[in-house]
Design a protein around this motif. Structure first.
Motif, PDB file in Angstrom:
ATOM      1  N   PRO A 118       0.815  -1.224   0.000  1.00  0.00           N
ATOM      2  CA  PRO A 118       0.000   0.000   0.000  1.00  0.00           C
ATOM      3  C   PRO A 118       0.849   1.275   0.000  1.00  0.00           C
ATOM      4  O   PRO A 118       0.469   2.274  -0.610  1.00  0.00           O
ATOM      5  CB  PRO A 118      -0.824  -0.117   1.284  1.00  0.00           C
ATOM      6  CG  PRO A 118      -0.905  -1.585   1.540  1.00  0.00           C
ATOM      7  CD  PRO A 118       0.413  -2.138   1.066  1.00  0.00           C
ATOM      8  N   ASP A 146       1.984   1.901  -3.509  1.00  0.00           N
ATOM      9  CA  ASP A 146       0.834   2.412  -4.276  1.00  0.00           C
ATOM     10  C   ASP A 146       0.599   3.880  -3.974  1.00  0.00           C
ATOM     11  O   ASP A 146       0.256   4.659  -4.868  1.00  0.00           O
ATOM     12  CB  ASP A 146      -0.427   1.610  -3.948  1.00  0.00           C
ATOM     13  CG  ASP A 146      -0.350   0.177  -4.435  1.00  0.00           C
ATOM     14  OD1 ASP A 146       0.460  -0.114  -5.341  1.00  0.00           O
ATOM     15  OD2 ASP A 146      -1.109  -0.666  -3.904  1.00  0.00           O
ATOM     16  N   ASP A 147       0.776   4.253  -2.717  1.00  0.00           N
ATOM     17  CA  ASP A 147       0.555   5.640  -2.302  1.00  0.00           C
ATOM     18  C   ASP A 147       1.671   6.573  -2.791  1.00  0.00           C
ATOM     19  O   ASP A 147       1.422   7.735  -3.093  1.00  0.00           O
ATOM     20  CB  ASP A 147       0.450   5.694  -0.773  1.00  0.00           C
ATOM     21  CG  ASP A 147       0.031   7.056  -0.276  1.00  0.00           C
ATOM     22  OD1 ASP A 147      -0.957   7.602  -0.811  1.00  0.00           O
ATOM     23  OD2 ASP A 147       0.700   7.588   0.636  1.00  0.00           O
ATOM     24  N   SER A 150       3.140   5.625  -9.146  1.00  0.00           N
ATOM     25  CA  SER A 150       2.413   4.842 -10.147  1.00  0.00           C
ATOM     26  C   SER A 150       3.286   3.698 -10.636  1.00  0.00           C
ATOM     27  O   SER A 150       4.461   3.890 -10.943  1.00  0.00           O
ATOM     28  CB  SER A 150       2.047   5.717 -11.338  1.00  0.00           C
ATOM     29  OG  SER A 150       1.281   6.818 -10.920  1.00  0.00           O
ATOM     30  N   THR A 151       2.685   2.520 -10.749  1.00  0.00           N
ATOM     31  CA  THR A 151       3.411   1.359 -11.242  1.00  0.00           C
ATOM     32  C   THR A 151       3.629   1.500 -12.744  1.00  0.00           C
ATOM     33  O   THR A 151       2.689   1.738 -13.488  1.00  0.00           O
ATOM     34  CB  THR A 151       2.634   0.068 -10.928  1.00  0.00           C
ATOM     35  OG1 THR A 151       2.508  -0.050  -9.508  1.00  0.00           O
ATOM     36  CG2 THR A 151       3.350  -1.156 -11.476  1.00  0.00           C
ATOM     37  N   ASP A 188       5.114  -4.246 -13.970  1.00  0.00           N
ATOM     38  CA  ASP A 188       4.744  -5.220 -12.936  1.00  0.00           C
ATOM     39  C   ASP A 188       4.747  -6.595 -13.575  1.00  0.00           C
ATOM     40  O   ASP A 188       3.785  -6.984 -14.234  1.00  0.00           O
ATOM     41  CB  ASP A 188       3.367  -4.875 -12.362  1.00  0.00           C
ATOM     42  CG  ASP A 188       3.061  -5.631 -11.080  1.00  0.00           C
ATOM     43  OD1 ASP A 188       3.930  -6.399 -10.607  1.00  0.00           O
ATOM     44  OD2 ASP A 188       1.957  -5.459 -10.549  1.00  0.00           O
ATOM     45  N   VAL A 238       8.067   1.363  -9.720  1.00  0.00           N
ATOM     46  CA  VAL A 238       7.143   2.419  -9.327  1.00  0.00           C
ATOM     47  C   VAL A 238       7.813   3.756  -9.591  1.00  0.00           C
ATOM     48  O   VAL A 238       8.949   3.982  -9.170  1.00  0.00           O
ATOM     49  CB  VAL A 238       6.761   2.288  -7.833  1.00  0.00           C
ATOM     50  CG1 VAL A 238       5.901   3.456  -7.391  1.00  0.00           C
ATOM     51  CG2 VAL A 238       6.064   0.967  -7.573  1.00  0.00           C
TER      52      VAL A 238
END
Length: 142
Positions: free
Chosen positions: A121, A124-125, A128-129, A132, A139
């Motif tokens: 998380p 993600d915060d 942006s990926t 993957d 990221v």
């Protein structure tokens, strides 16, 4: 599997078999092939001369492998499971100020997602990926 077999299998109505064989071949890459593919996946989404923060177990010689993309920081393991997510966030953001605006998490460190529930998380915060795969997650930090 030699790529020449794929059209023949497709002509026989077995394109699914060609895909299955291709996926199996990918699973049984040599270490050098696996490393080259992982590095290619990183360099495809990280511009030349952009700094990278690397998360792995230290088994890569990434300074050479990533070419013009300097490894600004190398994470091999957090201090411990109790390391607060905020401390990791601040360290990542400090490295971003130093020029590392991407994080590449190699599969040898995918266990972090299970061991440190805050890790996924938090990434993600933070951004942006951009890639993957089963070998690496990249990221781009905001």
């Amino acid at each position: 599997m030699d790529e020449d077999h794929a059209p023949r299998l497709a002509a026989l109505g077995r394109a699914d078999l060609a895909d299955a064989i291709r996926r199996m071949r990918d699973r049984f890459m040599t270490w050098d092939e696996w490393r080259a593919q992982a590095v290619a996946e990183v360099t495809a989404v990280v511009p030349a001369e952009s700094g990278v923060q690397v998360v792995d177990l230290g088994q890569f010689d990434l300074a050479d492998a990533l070419g013009d993309r300097p490894v600004v920081h190398h994470w091999s393991a957090p201090a411990g499971a109790d390391e607060p997510a905020e401390a990791f966030r601040l360290a990542v953001e400090r490295e971003k100020i130093g020029g590392a605006d991407r994080i590449a998490v190699f599969s040898s460190a995918f266990w972090w997602y299970d061991a440190f529930p805050w890790f996924g998380p938090l990434l993600d915060d933070l951004g942006s990926t951009r890639a993957d795969t089963e070998r690496v997650r990249v990221v781009e930090l905001r």
